[in-house]
Design a protein around this motif. Structure first.
Motif, PDB file in Angstrom:
ATOM      1  N   TYR A  57      34.879  47.959   5.185  1.00 14.04           N
ATOM      2  CA  TYR A  57      34.085  46.757   5.399  1.00 14.04           C
ATOM      3  C   TYR A  57      32.903  46.645   4.437  1.00 14.04           C
ATOM      4  CZ  TYR A  57      36.793  46.341   9.653  1.00 14.04           C
ATOM      5  OH  TYR A  57      37.826  46.222  10.541  1.00 14.04           O
ATOM      6  N   LEU A  58      32.811  47.566   3.508  1.00 14.01           N
ATOM      7  CA  LEU A  58      31.708  47.551   2.557  1.00 14.01           C
ATOM      8  C   LEU A  58      32.151  46.914   1.253  1.00 14.01           C
ATOM      9  CD1 LEU A  58      30.244  51.145   3.095  1.00 14.01           C
ATOM     10  CD2 LEU A  58      29.518  49.004   4.164  1.00 14.01           C
ATOM     11  N   PHE A  59      31.303  46.068   0.692  1.00 10.97           N
ATOM     12  CA  PHE A  59      31.606  45.402  -0.569  1.00 10.97           C
ATOM     13  C   PHE A  59      30.634  45.915  -1.630  1.00 10.97           C
ATOM     14  CE2 PHE A  59      31.339  41.763  -3.554  1.00 10.97           C
ATOM     15  CZ  PHE A  59      32.681  41.673  -3.887  1.00 10.97           C
ATOM     16  N   LYS A  60      31.191  46.583  -2.647  1.00  5.73           N
ATOM     17  CA  LYS A  60      30.415  47.146  -3.753  1.00  5.73           C
ATOM     18  C   LYS A  60      29.447  48.251  -3.282  1.00  5.73           C
ATOM     19  CE  LYS A  60      30.616  43.189  -6.891  1.00  5.73           C
ATOM     20  NZ  LYS A  60      29.859  42.241  -7.740  1.00  5.73           N
ATOM     21  N   ILE A  61      29.760  48.887  -2.164  1.00  2.00           N
ATOM     22  CA  ILE A  61      28.950  50.002  -1.658  1.00  2.00           C
ATOM     23  C   ILE A  61      29.897  51.082  -1.168  1.00  2.00           C
ATOM     24  CG2 ILE A  61      27.090  50.675  -0.073  1.00  2.00           C
ATOM     25  CD1 ILE A  61      26.542  47.709   0.396  1.00  2.00           C
ATOM     26  N   ASP A  62      29.494  52.337  -1.349  1.00  4.25           N
ATOM     27  CA  ASP A  62      30.241  53.455  -0.793  1.00  4.25           C
ATOM     28  C   ASP A  62      29.460  54.051   0.366  1.00  4.25           C
ATOM     29  OD1 ASP A  62      31.202  54.235  -4.100  1.00  4.25           O
ATOM     30  OD2 ASP A  62      32.577  53.620  -2.503  1.00  4.25           O
ATOM     31  N   THR A  63      30.171  54.566   1.346  1.00  2.00           N
ATOM     32  CA  THR A  63      29.499  55.098   2.532  1.00  2.00           C
ATOM     33  C   THR A  63      28.552  56.242   2.185  1.00  2.00           C
ATOM     34  OG1 THR A  63      31.451  56.500   2.919  1.00  2.00           O
ATOM     35  CG2 THR A  63      31.314  54.428   4.153  1.00  2.00           C
ATOM     36  N   TYR A  64      28.874  57.024   1.141  1.00  2.00           N
ATOM     37  CA  TYR A  64      28.010  58.159   0.807  1.00  2.00           C
ATOM     38  C   TYR A  64      26.649  57.702   0.263  1.00  2.00           C
ATOM     39  CZ  TYR A  64      29.348  57.483  -4.122  1.00  2.00           C
ATOM     40  OH  TYR A  64      29.550  56.958  -5.381  1.00  2.00           O
ATOM     41  N   GLU A  65      26.544  56.443  -0.112  1.00  2.00           N
ATOM     42  CA  GLU A  65      25.261  55.914  -0.573  1.00  2.00           C
ATOM     43  C   GLU A  65      24.333  55.550   0.591  1.00  2.00           C
ATOM     44  OE1 GLU A  65      25.632  52.771  -3.498  1.00  2.00           O
ATOM     45  OE2 GLU A  65      27.705  53.367  -3.888  1.00  2.00           O
ATOM     46  N   LEU A  66      24.861  55.589   1.796  1.00  2.00           N
ATOM     47  CA  LEU A  66      24.107  55.159   2.968  1.00  2.00           C
ATOM     48  C   LEU A  66      23.678  56.356   3.814  1.00  2.00           C
ATOM     49  CD1 LEU A  66      26.544  52.294   4.045  1.00  2.00           C
ATOM     50  CD2 LEU A  66      24.398  52.019   2.779  1.00  2.00           C
ATOM     51  N   THR A  67      22.539  56.238   4.425  1.00  2.00           N
ATOM     52  CA  THR A  67      22.089  57.266   5.356  1.00  2.00           C
ATOM     53  C   THR A  67      22.860  57.121   6.672  1.00  2.00           C
ATOM     54  OG1 THR A  67      20.361  55.895   6.352  1.00  2.00           O
ATOM     55  CG2 THR A  67      19.779  57.134   4.343  1.00  2.00           C
ATOM     56  N   PRO A  68      22.884  58.169   7.499  1.00  2.00           N
ATOM     57  CA  PRO A  68      23.548  58.043   8.810  1.00  2.00           C
ATOM     58  C   PRO A  68      23.005  56.885   9.637  1.00  2.00           C
ATOM     59  CG  PRO A  68      23.085  60.343   8.326  1.00  2.00           C
ATOM     60  CD  PRO A  68      22.419  59.544   7.252  1.00  2.00           C
ATOM     61  N   GLU A  69      21.687  56.673   9.554  1.00  5.46           N
ATOM     62  CA  GLU A  69      21.089  55.570  10.307  1.00  5.46           C
ATOM     63  C   GLU A  69      21.606  54.232   9.801  1.00  5.46           C
ATOM     64  OE1 GLU A  69      19.403  58.032   8.900  1.00  5.46           O
ATOM     65  OE2 GLU A  69      18.770  59.164  10.685  1.00  5.46           O
ATOM     66  N   GLU A  70      21.727  54.092   8.469  1.00  2.06           N
ATOM     67  CA  GLU A  70      22.229  52.842   7.898  1.00  2.06           C
ATOM     68  C   GLU A  70      23.686  52.616   8.285  1.00  2.06           C
ATOM     69  OE1 GLU A  70      19.801  52.055   3.764  1.00  2.06           O
ATOM     70  OE2 GLU A  70      21.223  53.734   3.796  1.00  2.06           O
ATOM     71  N   ARG A  71      24.465  53.677   8.277  1.00  2.45           N
ATOM     72  CA  ARG A  71      25.872  53.554   8.658  1.00  2.45           C
ATOM     73  C   ARG A  71      26.003  53.060  10.096  1.00  2.45           C
ATOM     74  NH1 ARG A  71      28.038  59.404   6.401  1.00  2.45           N
ATOM     75  NH2 ARG A  71      27.289  59.142   4.249  1.00  2.45           N
ATOM     76  N   LEU A  72      25.205  53.625  10.971  1.00  7.39           N
ATOM     77  CA  LEU A  72      25.240  53.227  12.375  1.00  7.39           C
ATOM     78  C   LEU A  72      24.814  51.769  12.531  1.00  7.39           C
ATOM     79  CD1 LEU A  72      25.617  53.887  15.369  1.00  7.39           C
ATOM     80  CD2 LEU A  72      23.248  54.740  15.389  1.00  7.39           C
TER      81      LEU A  72
END
Length: 256
Positions: free
Chosen positions: A220-235
């Motif tokens: 569901y991410l566009f031009k972003i990878d999950t590893y670029e996000l903090t756990p809080e942002e992912r949640l």
């Protein structure tokens, strides 16, 4: 003809399938949202949509009479196919076969890309309508339609209108058995979704809604990878996606 209802003349029942899907995406900035809209608009342009509708027409055993298609500025597309259906009467009184064509049926598709101004959620909606007359039912195309799009939320309406007659002159208001639209969807597909039915059997009106069960964030991410996000942002993003989906699925604002 085994198992089919013996009719007097043409079967003039009108069967209408309305198929709607929503594809939800997270795009962090307004620029990314606009890029997503542009990307999805290019992916589902009128040419590709025409190919999908032509396949649907072939699946229901009809013939394309004419095609009208249009891409819109700044986004969106529409395609309309007029189709004909063939009917055969075994005996016209002289022992001869008659082939008749009803040119009243059609298949249409419209797309609606849009984005939420505050939550970074972008949504791509597709509406497909299939209207047929006679023996043809469009329900058997559902598996193909669901798999032709990234379908997070699906709403399906099916209605049979009009009537025909059997050989004794008795009116027939529906010519096939149906208890739920879900019966026409493959079990492997249904396991991916939560589903609910709202049916009005006495009026031959059927409605099903499906909501994707599992959110794999990277999808569901566009031009972003999950590893670029903090756990809080992912949640936070996952919760925003789920809230958007639930409201669309429910057909009302819940979290405002």
């Amino acid at each position: 003809m085994d198992g089919k209802l013996k009719l007097y003349g043409f079967n003039n029942l009108t069967k209408t399938l309305s198929f709607n899907i929503y594809d939800v995406c997270y795009a962090k900035t307004k620029r990314e949202q606009l890029d997503y809209i542009k990307y999805i608009d290019e992916q589902y342009n009128s040419e590709r949509l025409t190919n999908i509708l032509c396949q649907v027409t072939e699946m229901i055993g009809a013939k394309v009479l004419s095609i009208s298609k249009q891409d819109y500025e700044p986004q969106g597309a529409s395609v309309t196919l007029m189709i004909s259906e063939e009917f055969k009467i075994n005996n016209n009184g002289n022992g001869e076969s008659i082939v008749g064509h009803l040119d009243k049926s059609h298949v249409t598709v419209h797309t609606y890309p849009e984005y939420h101004p505050e939550t970074s959620i972008a949504t791509f909606r597709v509406d497909i309508d299939v209207s047929t007359c006679g023996e043809i039912t469009p329900l058997d195309t559902l598996d193909y339609l669901i798999q032709s799009f990234d379908s997070d939320i699906i709403t399906i309406d099916y209605r049979v209108r009009g009537f025909t007659r059997d050989l004794n002159g008795k009116k027939c208001f529906i010519d096939h058995d149906i208890t739920s639209i879900q019966d026409y969807i493959d079990d492997k597909i249904k396991r991916k979704y939560d589903a609910v039915d709202v049916n009005v059997y006495q009026s031959n009106i059927f409605h099903s809604r499906l909501l994707i069960k599992d959110i794999i964030l990277q999808n569901y991410l566009f031009k972003i990878d999950t590893y670029e996000l903090t756990p809080e942002e992912r949640l936070q993003i996952t919760q925003s996606l789920r809230k958007e989906m639930i409201e669309i699925y429910s057909g009302r604002n819940i979290y405002d």
